[in-house]
Design an enzyme around this catalytic site. Structure first.
Site, short mmCIF file in Angstrom:
data_model
loop_
_atom_site.label_atom_id
_atom_site.label_comp_id
_atom_site.label_asym_id
_atom_site.label_seq_id
_atom_site.Cartn_x
_atom_site.Cartn_y
_atom_site.Cartn_z
CB ALA A 1 -19.78 12.98 -30.03
CB SER B 1 -8.97 15.82 -33.66
OG SER B 1 -9.25 17.07 -32.83
CD GLN C 1 -13.52 7.18 -28.58
OE1 GLN C 1 -12.80 7.38 -29.59
NE2 GLN C 1 -14.33 6.08 -28.24
CB VAL C 2 -18.64 12.27 -25.74
CG1 VAL C 2 -19.85 12.45 -24.71
CG2 VAL C 2 -17.90 13.58 -25.72
CE LYS D 1 -13.67 16.42 -24.83
NZ LYS D 1 -13.67 17.74 -25.00
CG ASP E 1 -16.53 26.20 -30.66
OD1 ASP E 1 -16.95 26.71 -31.81
OD2 ASP E 1 -16.34 24.79 -30.74
#
Length: 549
Positions: free
Chosen positions: A119, A122, A125-126, A140, A284
């Site tokens: 993934a 912005s 990234q993982v 991450k 979220d």
């Protein structure tokens, strides 16, 4: 100023994106034009502009999507799923950053790291990785150089906010404060240890509950010894996003409808505890952050965005829910003013009428047919129409409810929200009334009553004594009493001048009628002249005050 000739390369890039997408208002700001009332482009154009401007502006759009108190619903909906179009950073750069953050060879900590990111966002990234002890983890990693981009762009955003603040809308909604809030939020996202702290706190809060079985809910564990401001290491949880999960493969002993109902109930109860009990909630809960694990548990991921509610706000929101159920427009108005950030001039009658019109369409609906997240969005719309500024955490609260309700209905279309909420609300009211420990609350109330009973006779005796001795004084503060005093003084002075002018005219007339010598005639003329001058001065002062009518 943002005059075009003063642009840096980044500013010129922003201008080009705005020109290309036809946002006339922002084009005027960037080229030094007049900062009149803000005019947003269509939601689609705004979303496209933010994506083209890059990661920082995507984050700005994501923040705005949590502020339905500022933006109409169609903008919030368009910005909700805003994602930056950023490809993953090359493995060589990521490897160097991991090495720097660890301060030792990577192979001493990780047995393997998958070079291809699973993934990319912005900010980071993982990657899938395995520790030397064989434990799978999610790694991450912050995008190299993103802190420099953030520092440059947030400065431009604040300058734009200062220009918009010159307008009435900018002042009413404190655009500069909103920009500062965004700057604080995005700088916090650059520190992965904060997300680790939020994850740990949610994990602790949800480890115990009387509303659901904590064993059925999972929050990833944080590996603190492998976590830095630019590196976050979390427990790897194997599963799929909630809307993609194949439930029969998870629990073969139960039919699909039963499984969906149990998972939805668990989801609702866990979030009601976060919002109304803990006052600290995952803000979220979109479908990509809620997973059904292979072992049948539910998992909440990506805890970087959280909301907070203090006990007073929790109680007001609970009462607001009751007022909506009772369709009580007057009570909704009172509670809205209690939530407002400051004492703002509000026409209460207009606010109540707006609520009455809003609630009228729910008169013939049963509670099970009411979309509560939509109702709260409408409450924010009424507040916005009446220029009432509400705390920013209410935007997160509304957005969280909307996301939660959307996920629940998408996962289980037959869900009855009233059946999910009713038992929780009864328990919640009992808790707010009696507290966590009814015995402790009762003892505290008894002590307060005892203290009141002991003090009351003494205070009544003191009051009667002061009244009898005529030494009682009252300190009363009345709004705008100073301006009222000045107005009365002005009125009294004008009345006095009017009486004086009239007396001079009458005296001059009497003397003139009985004048037998030149000296008396001259005195009469002097009195007439003085009266005329004073009268003209009085008329001019009244006209200059603008209060002739």
């Amino acid at each position: 100023m943002f005059a075009l000739t003063q642009k840096t390369a980044r500013q010129r890039e922003i201008v080009e994106v705005v020109f290309r997408n036809g946002w006339d208002y922002m084009r005027g700001l960037l080229t030094g034009g007049k900062s009149d009332e803000p005019r947003l482009p269509s939601p689609t154009v705004l979303k496209k502009v933010l994506i083209e401007l890059g990661p920082v502006y995507v984050k700005l759009g994501q923040l705005l999507s949590t502020r339905p108190d500022l933006l109409p619903g169609r903008y919030v909906e368009a910005l909700t799923d805003l994602q930056a179009r950023v490809p993953p950073v090359a493995w060589s750069q990521i490897e160097n950053l991991i090495q720097q953050e660890l301060g030792k060879p990577i192979e001493t900590v990780f047995a393997s790291i998958e070079p291809q990111a699973i993934a990319a966002g912005s900010i980071g990234q993982v990657h899938y990785a395995t520790l030397v002890n064989g434990q799978p983890v999610a790694l991450k990693v912050q995008r190299p150089g993103i802190d420099v981009v953030v520092a440059q762009d947030v400065a431009l955003i604040r300058n734009l906010a200062e220009l918009v603040s010159l307008t009435d809308v900018g002042k009413d909604f404190d655009i500069v404060a909103l920009a500062d809030e965004f700057i604080i939020a995005i700088k916090a996202e650059l520190d992965f240890t904060l997300e680790a702290q939020y994850t740990d706190q949610l994990r602790r809060n949800l480890s115990a509950s009387r509303w659901f079985d904590p064993q059925q809910l999972s929050i990833p564990q944080v590996y603190w010894d492998i976590t830095t401001p630019k590196l976050l290491t979390l427990e790897w949880l194997e599963g799929k996003p909630i809307l993609e999960a194949q439930l029969p493969a998870i629990r073969e002993d139960k039919d699909q409808d039963t499984q969906r109902r149990e998972i939805t109930t668990l989801l609702f109860r866990s979030f009601f505890q976060q919002i109304y009990i803990d006052g600290f909630f995952h803000a979220d809960p979109h479908p990509g952050n809620i997973f059904c694990l292979n072992d049948g548990r539910l998992a909440l991921l990506d805890c970087g965005m959280v909301g907070r509610l203090d006990p007073r706000t929790q109680q007001i929101l609970t009462e607001m829910l009751l007022a909506v159920v009772d369709l009580d427009a007057k009570r909704c108005s009172q509670l809205t003013l209690e939530l407002a950030e400051s004492n703002q001039p509000v026409v209460l009658e207009r606010l109540t009428n707006d609520y009455d019109r809003m609630l009228r369409k729910y008169f013939n609906l049963s509670l099970s047919q009411i979309n509560f997240s939509e109702v709260f969005y409408e409450i924010l719309q009424v507040s916005r129409d009446n220029r009432i500024r509400l705390p920013s955490n209410l935007g997160l609260y509304a957005k969280t409810l909307a996301n939660l309700e959307g996920v629940a209905r998408g996962f289980d279309p037959q869900i009855n929200l009233l059946d999910q909420i009713k038992p929780l609300m009864v328990d919640l009211f009992r808790r707010q009334l009696l507290g966590e420990s009814p015995v402790e609350t009762l003892l505290r109330t008894a002590i307060d009553l005892k203290s009141l009973s002991l003090r009351s006779p003494r205070q009544v005796e003191w009051l009667l004594d002061r009244v009898a001795s005529e030494t009682l004084k009252w300190n009363i503060s009345i709004r705008q009493i100073d301006s009222l005093s000045h107005t009365l003084d002005d009125s009294a002075n004008r009345l006095s001048f009017s009486i004086l002018v009239g007396s001079l005219i009458m005296g001059a007339a009497i003397i003139s009628a009985n004048a037998s010598t030149n000296q008396l005639s001259i005195l009469s003329d002097i009195l007439f002249a003085a009266a005329s001058l004073l009268g003209i001065w009085l008329i001019i002062s009244i006209l200059r005050s603008g209060r002739l009518k």
